[in-house]
Design a protein around this motif. Structure first.
Motif, mmCIF file in Angstrom:
data_model
loop_
_atom_site.group_PDB
_atom_site.id
_atom_site.type_symbol
_atom_site.label_atom_id
_atom_site.label_comp_id
_atom_site.label_asym_id
_atom_site.label_seq_id
_atom_site.Cartn_x
_atom_site.Cartn_y
_atom_site.Cartn_z
ATOM 1 N N LYS A 271 0.817 -1.214 0.000
ATOM 2 C CA LYS A 271 0.000 0.000 0.000
ATOM 3 C C LYS A 271 0.849 1.262 0.000
ATOM 4 O O LYS A 271 0.581 2.212 -0.755
ATOM 5 C CB LYS A 271 -0.941 -0.012 1.209
ATOM 6 C CG LYS A 271 -1.948 1.124 1.230
ATOM 7 C CD LYS A 271 -2.925 0.949 2.375
ATOM 8 C CE LYS A 271 -3.981 2.047 2.379
ATOM 9 N NZ LYS A 271 -4.968 1.844 3.487
ATOM 10 N N ASN A 272 1.879 1.292 0.818
ATOM 11 C CA ASN A 272 2.700 2.494 0.904
ATOM 12 C C ASN A 272 3.523 2.716 -0.356
ATOM 13 O O ASN A 272 3.723 3.861 -0.786
ATOM 14 C CB ASN A 272 3.619 2.430 2.125
ATOM 15 C CG ASN A 272 4.221 3.772 2.459
ATOM 16 O OD1 ASN A 272 3.511 4.755 2.694
ATOM 17 N ND2 ASN A 272 5.536 3.849 2.483
ATOM 18 N N ILE B 59 1.022 4.150 -2.948
ATOM 19 C CA ILE B 59 0.633 5.534 -2.651
ATOM 20 C C ILE B 59 1.800 6.486 -2.884
ATOM 21 O O ILE B 59 1.642 7.555 -3.508
ATOM 22 C CB ILE B 59 0.102 5.641 -1.210
ATOM 23 C CG1 ILE B 59 -1.282 4.980 -1.118
ATOM 24 C CG2 ILE B 59 0.029 7.094 -0.748
ATOM 25 C CD1 ILE B 59 -1.840 4.907 0.294
ATOM 26 N N LYS C 167 2.298 9.602 -5.611
ATOM 27 C CA LYS C 167 2.695 10.954 -5.216
ATOM 28 C C LYS C 167 3.918 11.425 -5.996
ATOM 29 O O LYS C 167 3.990 12.581 -6.426
ATOM 30 C CB LYS C 167 2.981 11.002 -3.711
ATOM 31 C CG LYS C 167 1.736 10.911 -2.838
ATOM 32 C CD LYS C 167 2.111 10.982 -1.357
ATOM 33 C CE LYS C 167 0.875 10.961 -0.471
ATOM 34 N NZ LYS C 167 1.226 11.022 0.973
ATOM 35 N N GLU D 14 -10.806 -0.506 -3.538
ATOM 36 C CA GLU D 14 -9.554 -0.394 -2.783
ATOM 37 C C GLU D 14 -8.503 0.371 -3.594
ATOM 38 O O GLU D 14 -7.792 1.230 -3.056
ATOM 39 C CB GLU D 14 -9.037 -1.785 -2.418
ATOM 40 C CG GLU D 14 -7.670 -1.802 -1.750
ATOM 41 C CD GLU D 14 -7.627 -1.087 -0.409
ATOM 42 O OE1 GLU D 14 -6.520 -0.692 0.004
ATOM 43 O OE2 GLU D 14 -8.701 -0.915 0.219
ATOM 44 N N THR E 246 -9.519 4.034 -3.666
ATOM 45 C CA THR E 246 -9.318 4.653 -2.353
ATOM 46 C C THR E 246 -7.856 5.001 -2.129
ATOM 47 O O THR E 246 -7.527 6.071 -1.596
ATOM 48 C CB THR E 246 -9.825 3.709 -1.247
ATOM 49 O OG1 THR E 246 -11.222 3.463 -1.427
ATOM 50 C CG2 THR E 246 -9.593 4.322 0.127
ATOM 51 N N ARG E 247 -6.966 4.120 -2.550
ATOM 52 C CA ARG E 247 -5.538 4.411 -2.415
ATOM 53 C C ARG E 247 -5.139 5.606 -3.286
ATOM 54 O O ARG E 247 -4.345 6.455 -2.865
ATOM 55 C CB ARG E 247 -4.710 3.179 -2.797
ATOM 56 C CG ARG E 247 -4.875 2.004 -1.860
ATOM 57 C CD ARG E 247 -3.980 0.843 -2.274
ATOM 58 N NE ARG E 247 -4.219 -0.340 -1.460
ATOM 59 C CZ ARG E 247 -3.484 -1.448 -1.536
ATOM 60 N NH1 ARG E 247 -2.471 -1.521 -2.387
ATOM 61 N NH2 ARG E 247 -3.766 -2.495 -0.770
ATOM 62 N N GLN F 217 -7.065 8.075 -4.242
ATOM 63 C CA GLN F 217 -7.631 9.284 -3.655
ATOM 64 C C GLN F 217 -6.884 9.714 -2.401
ATOM 65 O O GLN F 217 -6.792 10.910 -2.113
ATOM 66 C CB GLN F 217 -9.117 9.067 -3.369
ATOM 67 C CG GLN F 217 -9.942 8.932 -4.648
ATOM 68 C CD GLN F 217 -11.376 8.504 -4.387
ATOM 69 O OE1 GLN F 217 -11.680 7.870 -3.367
ATOM 70 N NE2 GLN F 217 -12.263 8.830 -5.313
ATOM 71 N N LYS F 218 -6.339 8.763 -1.667
ATOM 72 C CA LYS F 218 -5.528 9.110 -0.505
ATOM 73 C C LYS F 218 -4.221 9.753 -0.936
ATOM 74 O O LYS F 218 -3.758 10.736 -0.317
ATOM 75 C CB LYS F 218 -5.239 7.870 0.343
ATOM 76 C CG LYS F 218 -4.416 8.167 1.590
ATOM 77 C CD LYS F 218 -4.242 6.939 2.471
ATOM 78 C CE LYS F 218 -3.441 7.284 3.734
ATOM 79 N NZ LYS F 218 -3.276 6.102 4.624
ATOM 80 N N ALA F 219 -3.634 9.225 -1.990
ATOM 81 C CA ALA F 219 -2.364 9.767 -2.479
ATOM 82 C C ALA F 219 -2.547 11.118 -3.155
ATOM 83 O O ALA F 219 -1.740 12.039 -2.947
ATOM 84 C CB ALA F 219 -1.726 8.784 -3.455
ATOM 85 N N PRO G 144 -5.629 13.498 -3.576
ATOM 86 C CA PRO G 144 -7.034 13.836 -3.346
ATOM 87 C C PRO G 144 -7.627 14.815 -4.348
ATOM 88 O O PRO G 144 -8.854 14.843 -4.523
ATOM 89 C CB PRO G 144 -7.030 14.427 -1.933
ATOM 90 C CG PRO G 144 -5.613 14.803 -1.653
ATOM 91 C CD PRO G 144 -4.776 13.840 -2.414
ATOM 92 N N THR H 126 -17.187 5.421 -4.714
ATOM 93 C CA THR H 126 -15.976 6.190 -4.417
ATOM 94 C C THR H 126 -16.032 7.586 -5.044
ATOM 95 O O THR H 126 -15.059 8.342 -4.955
ATOM 96 C CB THR H 126 -14.724 5.473 -4.945
ATOM 97 O OG1 THR H 126 -14.875 5.247 -6.357
ATOM 98 C CG2 THR H 126 -14.510 4.140 -4.235
#
Length: 351
Positions: free
Chosen positions: A232-233, A236, A240, A272, A275-276, A278-280, A282, A318
């Motif tokens: 995941k990291n 993300i 970025k 999933e 979501t990842r 959008q977290k990275a 937005p 989402t």
């Protein structure tokens, strides 16, 4: 033009133009000037091969100018069609890693943002990248393992990098201020374990918010499940570092062709992934695209459920955008696919 095609054209045009900078002219009419468009397509072999991505890059280049190659993997087993302005050579001391070796997934998690990488722990292992541009970005894995690698461009030392970090993540180093033209970058393992992801050769040193570029994360055999199994990291931080402002998800073919995955599992995997993203990023836009029907019998049953449930529900839940490319593309037609599964150049350009 029929109503469906008109609606599709309007939707895609608005989606692409929504990142424009708009101002009011003296006569109060709205004037839009595009400042950038940085697209990332995440997909399987239909993305990796390049019959969809290369025509789209050509359209961007002809409209806005050539801003470079966009992201390309260093895994020479999985490059597909890449711009003529880039070539990669890895000596025999590198291992080509793919999260899905042929049709069999490797043990997860995967420590590269598209499941593709090259790695070596042999001193002197060398990667040579020849590119036409004024700069280049190099992407690599940062992790707890001790490793050092050096970079030179046109024989001039650009320094040594220690990609050590307490948590696995994507790293990037940028080299600019080069004269416009052909250059050779050499990456060499100095010690320890080194993992490299890909490169983005830039035609100029223009900043990201002024680039019009297409990036490709395409992995043959991959399904939605493999992309969720990427660390995941790493995923993300890779997003970025790449910094696209529009992300297209074009997955699903291998979910039905290879894995026979049910519609709800595909929906959840897509959620999933979104979501990842959008977290990275937005503020970036995400569009889910349904894949097309193939010659495989499973496509007739399972894909129908994906189009009815997986793709639209994942997008709606989402708040991502959605394009039903499957319906637009039409029923299975061997004239559109080069081998029953992969779109040919003509219809890739239409997409």
């Amino acid at each position: 033009m029929n109503k469906r095609n008109l609606i599709t054209l309007i939707f895609v045009s608005l989606w692409a133009c929504s990142y424009a900078q708009c101002s009011q002219s003296g006569n109060s009419s709205s004037r839009c000037v595009k400042r950038s468009l940085r697209i990332l397509i995440i997909g399987d072999s239909n993305t990796e091969i390049g019959n969809i991505t290369m025509p789209l890059k050509a359209m961007l280049d002809s409209t806005y100018g050539n801003f470079g190659t966009g992201y390309c993997t260093l895994n020479t087993n999985s490059m597909g069609r890449v711009p003529d302005s880039l070539s990669v050579y890895c000596d025999t001391n590198w291992i080509m890693f793919d999260m899905r070796k042929d049709w069999i997934p490797e043990p997860e998690p995967y420590f590269s943002p598209d499941g593709l990488s090259i790695y070596s722990d042999i001193h002197g292992a060398t990667v040579t990248v020849r590119f036409n541009g004024a700069g280049i970005d190099l992407y690599y894995l940062q992790d707890p393992e001790e490793g050092w690698f050096s970079v030179s461009i046109d024989g001039r030392n650009k320094g040594t990098i220690n990609p050590k970090a307490s948590l696995a993540s994507a790293g990037k180093v940028q080299y600019g201020n080069l004269s416009s033209g052909w250059h050779t970058m050499t990456v060499k393992v100095k010690s320890g374990h080194v993992t490299l992801f890909g490169v983005d050769a830039r035609r100029s040193d223009v900043k990201d918010d002024r680039r019009f570029i297409l990036h490709k994360w395409g992995n043959a055999w991959a399904s939605t499940s493999e992309y969720t199994d990427i660390d995941k990291n790493v995923f993300i931080t890779g997003l970025k570092e790449l910094n696209p402002d529009r992300i297209v998800i074009l997955l699903g073919t291998n979910d039905h062709n290879l894995d026979h995955r049910d519609a709800f599992s595909v929906r959840d995997n897509l959620k999933e992934i979104i979501t990842r993203i959008q977290k990275a990023l937005p503020s970036s836009g995400v569009i889910v695209v349904s894949t097309f029907t193939t010659s495989e019998s499973e496509a007739q049953g399972l894909l129908r459920g994906y189009v009815a449930t997986s793709f639209p529900e994942a997008a709606r839940e989402t708040r991502a955008s959605y394009w039903d490319m499957c319906t637009w593309f039409g029923p299975y037609d061997p004239a559109k696919l080069q081998d029953g599964v992969h779109v040919n150049e003509e219809y890739g350009k239409k997409i």
